[in-house]
Write a protein that holds these residues in place. Structure first.
Motif, PDB file in Angstrom:
ATOM      1  N   UNK A 212       0.264   0.563  10.109  1.00 24.91           N
ATOM      2  CA  UNK A 212       1.517   0.297   9.408  1.00 24.91           C
ATOM      3  C   UNK A 212       1.304  -0.727   8.297  1.00 24.91           C
ATOM      4  N   UNK A 213       0.538  -1.785   8.576  1.00 19.38           N
ATOM      5  CA  UNK A 213       0.331  -2.844   7.588  1.00 19.38           C
ATOM      6  C   UNK A 213      -0.397  -2.321   6.359  1.00 19.38           C
ATOM      7  N   UNK A 214      -1.424  -1.505   6.558  1.00 24.55           N
ATOM      8  CA  UNK A 214      -2.155  -1.014   5.392  1.00 24.55           C
ATOM      9  C   UNK A 214      -1.302  -0.061   4.558  1.00 24.55           C
ATOM     10  N   UNK A 215      -0.392   0.683   5.217  1.00 27.31           N
ATOM     11  CA  UNK A 215       0.497   1.557   4.445  1.00 27.31           C
ATOM     12  C   UNK A 215       1.574   0.770   3.715  1.00 27.31           C
ATOM     13  N   UNK A 216       1.988  -0.376   4.280  1.00 25.90           N
ATOM     14  CA  UNK A 216       2.866  -1.257   3.510  1.00 25.90           C
ATOM     15  C   UNK A 216       2.121  -1.795   2.296  1.00 25.90           C
ATOM     16  N   UNK A 217       0.818  -2.034   2.459  1.00 22.84           N
ATOM     17  CA  UNK A 217       0.010  -2.435   1.311  1.00 22.84           C
ATOM     18  C   UNK A 217      -0.017  -1.373   0.235  1.00 22.84           C
ATOM     19  N   UNK A 218      -0.255  -0.118   0.639  1.00 25.23           N
ATOM     20  CA  UNK A 218      -0.251   0.991  -0.316  1.00 25.23           C
ATOM     21  C   UNK A 218       1.124   1.117  -0.956  1.00 25.23           C
ATOM     22  N   UNK A 219       2.182   0.940  -0.147  1.00 18.67           N
ATOM     23  CA  UNK A 219       3.537   1.032  -0.680  1.00 18.67           C
ATOM     24  C   UNK A 219       3.811  -0.014  -1.737  1.00 18.67           C
ATOM     25  N   UNK A 220       3.358  -1.248  -1.513  1.00 19.95           N
ATOM     26  CA  UNK A 220       3.573  -2.311  -2.502  1.00 19.95           C
ATOM     27  C   UNK A 220       2.775  -2.055  -3.777  1.00 19.95           C
ATOM     28  N   UNK A 221       1.546  -1.577  -3.621  1.00 28.03           N
ATOM     29  CA  UNK A 221       0.758  -1.234  -4.811  1.00 28.03           C
ATOM     30  C   UNK A 221       1.474  -0.152  -5.618  1.00 28.03           C
ATOM     31  N   UNK A 222       1.952   0.869  -4.913  1.00 23.00           N
ATOM     32  CA  UNK A 222       2.657   1.961  -5.590  1.00 23.00           C
ATOM     33  C   UNK A 222       3.963   1.476  -6.201  1.00 23.00           C
ATOM     34  N   UNK A 223       4.661   0.565  -5.509  1.00 23.42           N
ATOM     35  CA  UNK A 223       5.927   0.035  -6.025  1.00 23.42           C
ATOM     36  C   UNK A 223       5.719  -0.724  -7.324  1.00 23.42           C
ATOM     37  N   UNK A 224       4.523  -1.286  -7.517  1.00 25.90           N
ATOM     38  CA  UNK A 224       4.242  -2.003  -8.762  1.00 25.90           C
ATOM     39  C   UNK A 224       4.260  -1.068  -9.962  1.00 25.90           C
ATOM     40  N   UNK A 225       4.088   0.227  -9.703  1.00 29.27           N
ATOM     41  CA  UNK A 225       4.101   1.207 -10.791  1.00 29.27           C
ATOM     42  C   UNK A 225       5.290   2.148 -10.715  1.00 29.27           C
ATOM     43  N   UNK A 226       5.746   2.460  -9.501  1.00 34.57           N
ATOM     44  CA  UNK A 226       6.767   3.487  -9.343  1.00 34.57           C
ATOM     45  C   UNK A 226       8.094   3.024  -8.787  1.00 34.57           C
ATOM     46  N   UNK A 227       8.247   1.721  -8.534  1.00 34.34           N
ATOM     47  CA  UNK A 227       9.529   1.214  -8.078  1.00 34.34           C
ATOM     48  C   UNK A 227       9.706   1.234  -6.572  1.00 34.34           C
ATOM     49  N   UNK A 228      10.882   0.805  -6.094  1.00 34.60           N
ATOM     50  CA  UNK A 228      11.119   0.596  -4.653  1.00 34.60           C
ATOM     51  C   UNK A 228      11.094   1.851  -3.794  1.00 34.60           C
ATOM     52  N   UNK A 229      11.236   3.033  -4.380  1.00 30.93           N
ATOM     53  CA  UNK A 229      11.163   4.249  -3.563  1.00 30.93           C
ATOM     54  C   UNK A 229       9.802   4.386  -2.883  1.00 30.93           C
ATOM     55  N   UNK A 230       8.805   3.690  -3.400  1.00 31.64           N
ATOM     56  CA  UNK A 230       7.463   3.751  -2.807  1.00 31.64           C
ATOM     57  C   UNK A 230       7.426   3.130  -1.420  1.00 31.64           C
ATOM     58  N   UNK A 231       8.471   2.404  -1.039  1.00 26.05           N
ATOM     59  CA  UNK A 231       8.509   1.770   0.279  1.00 26.05           C
ATOM     60  C   UNK A 231       9.124   2.677   1.338  1.00 26.05           C
TER      61      UNK A 231
END
Length: 282
Positions: A212-231
Motif C-alpha cells: 500500500x505504501x509504495x502505491x501511495x508513493x506512485x500515486x503522489x508521483x503521478x499526482x505531481x503530473x496528473x492531479x489528485x485523481x491519481x490517488x
C-alpha cells in the motif's frame, strides 16, 4: 455480501466512472485488462488452478503501465518513472508468489470457493476471481496513465520526491516481509507456528502495508503530473488490502487454522507497524 464488500463494489464502480470520464484512454486499459484476465481464466480451467490470478497481479500493472506509456504523446519523464517503479515492483512480486506457490497446488481460498460452487466454479471463477481482479487492477493502476500529464512545476517536483521516498520505503518493507515469511515457512520446525519476529512483530501484515505504501508513493508521483485523481488507485488498493481480500480475510481464516493466532491479533497491529490507540491486553 457484507458491508465491506458492498462498499468495495460501489467504490470500484464510482472510481471506474470517474476515470473513464476524466480520460478516454482509460478505456483501452480496461479492455486490455479484461482481455488479459479472460485469457488467464482459460488457462486456469486447463490447469485447474485459479490461484494463477495472484501471480499475474503484478505483471498486470506492468502491462497497463507500458500500454499507457506507449499511447502517450508526448511521453514524459514522470510517466516513464512510474512505469519503471511499477515494473520493478510487479516483476518482483510475481517472482515471489511463483516461488512461494511452487508445488503447493491451488491456494486454499480458491479451493474453498471451488468446493462451495461445485460444477459451476468454472463460471463463478470468471466473474468472482478473474474479471473482478481485472477491474480492480485497472483502477489501482490508474496513476500510471495520470502520470503522463504535463506536471505542476516546483510544487509538483517536491510532491514527486515525497512519492519516490514512500515507494522506496514501501518496496523495502514488502520485500523484507516476504523474504522473512518465506524463510520462516521453509523451516520445518515452524510448521503450525505464527511468525511474530522481524517486521512481523510490528504488524500482522507488513507485506500488505509495504505494498500500500509504495502505491501511495506512485500515486503522489503521478499526482505531481496528473492531479489528485491519481490517488484513487492507492485508496482503492488500501481499502482492498485492509477490509476485503487481505487483512480481514486472512485474520478470519488464520484464527481457526493457526494455534496462537488469536493472541497474536491481541498483541500486534493489523496493518500499520504501530498502534494508533491504547495497547490491548492478550
Amino acid at each position: 455480501m457484507g458491508r465491506n464488500e458492498v462498499v468495495f463494489v460501489v467504490s470500484i464502480v464510482i472510481a471506474g466512472i470517474i476515470l473513464l470520464a476524466s480520460d478516454p484512454s482509460f478505456l483501452a486499459g480496461l479492455v486490455v485488462a479484461l482481455a488479459a484476465f479472460t485469457a488467464l481464466w482459460l488457462a486456469s480451467l486447463a490447469l485447474r488452478d485459479a490461484s494463477i490470478a495472484d501471480i499475474f497481479w503484478g505483471p498486470g500493472s506492468v502491462l497497463l503501465g507500458w500500454l499507457y506509456q506507449l499511447m502517450s504523446s508526448p511521453r514524459t519523464g514522470v510517466g516513464l518513472l512510474v512505469c519503471v517503479l511499477a515494473t520493478v515492483w510487479g516483476l518482483r512480486l510475481a517472482g515471489h508468489i511463483a516461488v512461494r506457490n511452487a508445488g503447493t497446488g491451488e491456494d486454499y481460498r480458491y479451493r474453498q470457493w471451488r468446493e462451495r460452487s461445485g460444477r459451476a466454479f468454472w463460471l463463478v471463477s470468471l466473474f468472482k476471481v478473474f474479471l473482478l481482479q481485472a477491474v480492480v487492477l485497472w483502477v489501482v493502476s490508474s496513476p500510471l496513465l495520470l502520470a503522463q500529464g504535463p506536471g505542476a512545476g516546483f510544487a509538483g517536483r517536491r510532491l514527486a520526491a515525497v512519492g519516490i521516498g514512500l515507494w522506496l520505503i514501501g518496496f523495502a518493507f514488502e520485500t523484507a516481509a516476504d523474504w522473512q515469511l518465506l524463510a520462516f515457512r521453509r523451516d520445518g520446525a515452524n510448521r503450525g507456528r505464527v511468525l511474530s519476529t522481524g517486521l512481523w512483530r510490528l504488524s500482522r501484515h507488513p507485506n500488505y502495508f509495504g505494498e500500500a505504501l509504495l502505491w501511495w508513493g506512485i500515486g503522489l508521483i503521478a499526482a505531481s503530473a496528473g492531479g489528485p485523481l491519481a490517488l484513487i488507485g492507492p485508496a482503492v488498493l488500501t481499502w482492498t488490502l485492509v477490509k476485503v481480500s487481505g487483512v480481514a480475510m486472512l485474520d478470519r481464516e488464520l484464527v481457526g487454522r493457526r494455534p496462537g493466532y488469536a493472541e497474536y491479533i491481541a498483541t500486534t497491529p493489523a496493518f500499520l507497524p504501530f498502534r494508533l490507540g491504547p495497547r490491548r491486553r492478550a
